[in-house]
Design an enzyme around this catalytic site. Structure first.
Site, mmCIF file in Angstrom:
data_model
loop_
_atom_site.group_PDB
_atom_site.id
_atom_site.type_symbol
_atom_site.label_atom_id
_atom_site.label_comp_id
_atom_site.label_asym_id
_atom_site.label_seq_id
_atom_site.Cartn_x
_atom_site.Cartn_y
_atom_site.Cartn_z
ATOM 1 N N ASP A 14 0.931 -1.218 -0.224
ATOM 2 C CA ASP A 14 -0.079 0.086 0.047
ATOM 3 C C ASP A 14 0.918 1.323 -0.001
ATOM 4 O O ASP A 14 1.894 1.267 0.710
ATOM 5 C CB ASP A 14 -0.761 0.007 1.417
ATOM 6 N N GLU A 65 13.732 -15.399 -1.024
ATOM 7 C CA GLU A 65 14.026 -16.916 -0.135
ATOM 8 C C GLU A 65 12.666 -17.411 -0.521
ATOM 9 O O GLU A 65 12.703 -18.907 -0.224
ATOM 10 C CB GLU A 65 14.137 -16.384 1.353
#
Length: 534
Positions: A209, A251
């Site tokens: 956001d 990751e």
């Protein structure tokens, strides 16, 4: 037009159709009038049948809901109105079993004033380490009675609020949403930990956001309109944050989509460099009027600004902040601008619906990924909310001139004959549903071969099963300037007629799908789109 950078077959996000769920208004599983995770879980088969690849949830975290959940009190806790963390984990897993990935919403610019960090900052007082996590400053004027600067709000009103000990704190949105100080290492570490928290629970991606607002000029200088750089938008050091976030996402194989409102194409593209965000919302296209020249320019500009960094474009017609597509396209001004929203704007819904159907085929045929806001597949119009039921702070902070965003957030109609249209019983929904919404209900549209829902289901099925869609090259076809016609790979052609007269279709072997009936002579009516195989 050059082809985008080749990509791996597992880069699902480059081609995905992503459905936006606003949890309060999607489906109510416990009958209290507020949508919840139980309601979403019960409706997962609907999303699978629709044919979406992923679902983006607007904030479902613990929140006072001053700004629809974008005032977060705890990023690791589901708000009790929506359910529990265990239920969220079940939802993520059940969706994945149906082939639907989950994207969660992170709000990094600010927190709720009920967040433990901010409550501790208020209690600790001036000069404390707790206040260093935010932007507390003494005021200007003889007695500190004036705000520290004159920055404009993202909503209406002031960006500074004074606390009893005399200091002021910054909030680019409402006073209940204090801005975090991203120069502080604890703020950065906390958000990286939050990303890991949700990736470890199986989410495939994160929507960010207000992604360009995080870092501020440390001097907090006054704002001068038209002078770059802005002291609180698109600061250069923000890219260090997203590089560290990208390392976290990599990751887990996660992806990002940023809410980046920037007019400068080159600076916008910086967020999409290979070591930063994967994608960003395309607000240029979202706000574009129903005008052939403007749409063509928006499409060209979008693809051009993404090409240097090899990122796929995204296409979206509507979201939880903007006027519903069928309403916007049925007005004299078919663009979107927050500053122009007013009560009582005249709308031709038949015209808007016809254009929205054509726009759906246009967006789904363009290169890249597509976002579909809940209810767009039903052709829902903007609802008129009674003044005493409006909740959106944009309305109140405008002094009542802006109708706010509640009109596009009304709970969905599922069953035409059921109480509350099957949204959830026995309680009345948190926002009132219009009296004539039975015609938009899912069960009624599912039986109608000409409904908006049927059109979306057919389009998404073809997009998934037919060659030529998704990320890849496109070439404009010559012809009438008011007809948008372009070719994708494998002979796929999309034609959208925005001219006043019927348009001839190019030679083709098969009509795959049309947004409305063709003329008897085979020509394409105004405000109608087709997919062809040539």
């Amino acid at each position: 037009m050059a082809a985008p950078t080749p990509h791996r077959t597992d880069d699902w996000w480059r081609d995905a159709v992503i459905y936006q769920v606003y949890p309060r208004s999607f489906a109510d599983g416990d009958g209290d009038g507020t949508g919840d995770l139980a309601g979403v879980r019960a409706r997962l088969p609907y999303l699978a049948q629709l044919g979406v690849d992923a679902v983006w949830f607007t904030p479902w975290y613990l929140s006072p809901l001053v700004d629809g959940g974008y005032d977060v009190a705890d990023y690791r806790t589901i708000d009790p109105a929506f359910g529990t963390l265990a239920e969220a984990e079940k939802l993520i897993a059940e969706a994945r079993e149906l082939g639907i990935r989950t994207i969660v919403d992170i709000v990094p610019n600010h927190v709720s004033d009920q967040h433990p960090w901010f409550r501790a900052a208020l209690a600790a007082g001036p000069g404390s380490p707790e206040r260093e996590l935010f932007h507390f400053r003494p005021g200007r004027g003889e007695n500190g009675e004036l705000p520290p600067n004159d920055w404009p709000s993202q909503f209406a009103g002031s960006t500074w609020t004074r606390v009893p000990d005399g200091e002021w704190y910054l909030h680019l949105f409402t006073p209940e949403q204090p801005d975090l100080n991203w120069a502080h290492p604890a703020v950065r570490q906390e958000h990286e930990d939050v990303l890991r928290f949700w990736f470890e629970r199986g989410v495939a991606g994160v929507r960010i956001d207000s992604a360009a607002l995080l870092t501020k000029d440390p001097a907090l200088p006054d704002y001068v309109e038209g002078v770059d750089p802005s002291p609180f938008i698109d600061q250069d050091d923000i890219h260090d944050i997203y590089r560290s976030w990208r390392a976290v996402a990599d990751e887990y194989g996660g992806v990002f989509v940023g809410e980046v409102w920037l007019p400068d194409a080159e600076r916008f593209a910086r967020y999409l460099r290979p070591d930063e965000l994967h994608t960003a919302f395309n607000f240029n296209f979202l706000t574009c009027p129903w005008d052939a020249a403007r749409l063509r320019r928006s499409i060209d500009d979008t693809l051009a600004e993404h090409a240097p960094v090899g990122a796929p474009a995204t296409w979206v017609l509507c979201n939880h902040d903007v006027t519903r597509t069928v309403t916007r396209y049925g007005r004299a001004d078919t663009g979107f601008d927050f500053a122009k929203k007013r009560f009582g704007t005249r709308t031709d819904l038949d015209l808007g619906t016809r254009r929205a159907r054509a726009a759906a085929l246009l967006t789904l045929a363009l290169p890249g990924s597509v976002y579909v806001y809940q209810g767009e597949e039903l052709g829902l119009p903007e609802a008129d909310i009674p003044l005493d039921r409006i909740e959106d702070p944009m309305h109140f902070r405008s002094g009542g001139t802006d109708p706010g965003r509640d009109g596009c957030r009304v709970p969905l109609p599922w069953e035409a004959e059921a109480p509350c249209y099957g949204f959830g019983t026995p309680s009345e929904p948190w926002l009132p549903q219009p009296a004539d919404w039975a015609r938009y209900a899912v069960d009624r549209q599912s039986e109608d071969p000409d409904s908006m829902l049927t059109l979306y289901r057919q389009a998404l099925r073809l997009r998934r099963t037919q060659p030529g869609f998704g990320d890849g090259p496109m070439i404009w076809l010559s012809g009438d300037d008011n007809v948008l016609a372009f070719r994708r790979t494998d002979g796929l052609v999309c034609v959208v007629n925005l001219a006043d007269a019927p348009a001839d279709l190019p030679p083709h072997q098969r009509l795959l799908l049309a947004s409305g009936p063709l003329h008897a002579d085979g020509t394409l009516p105004k405000d109608t789109a087709v997919w062809l195989r040539t």
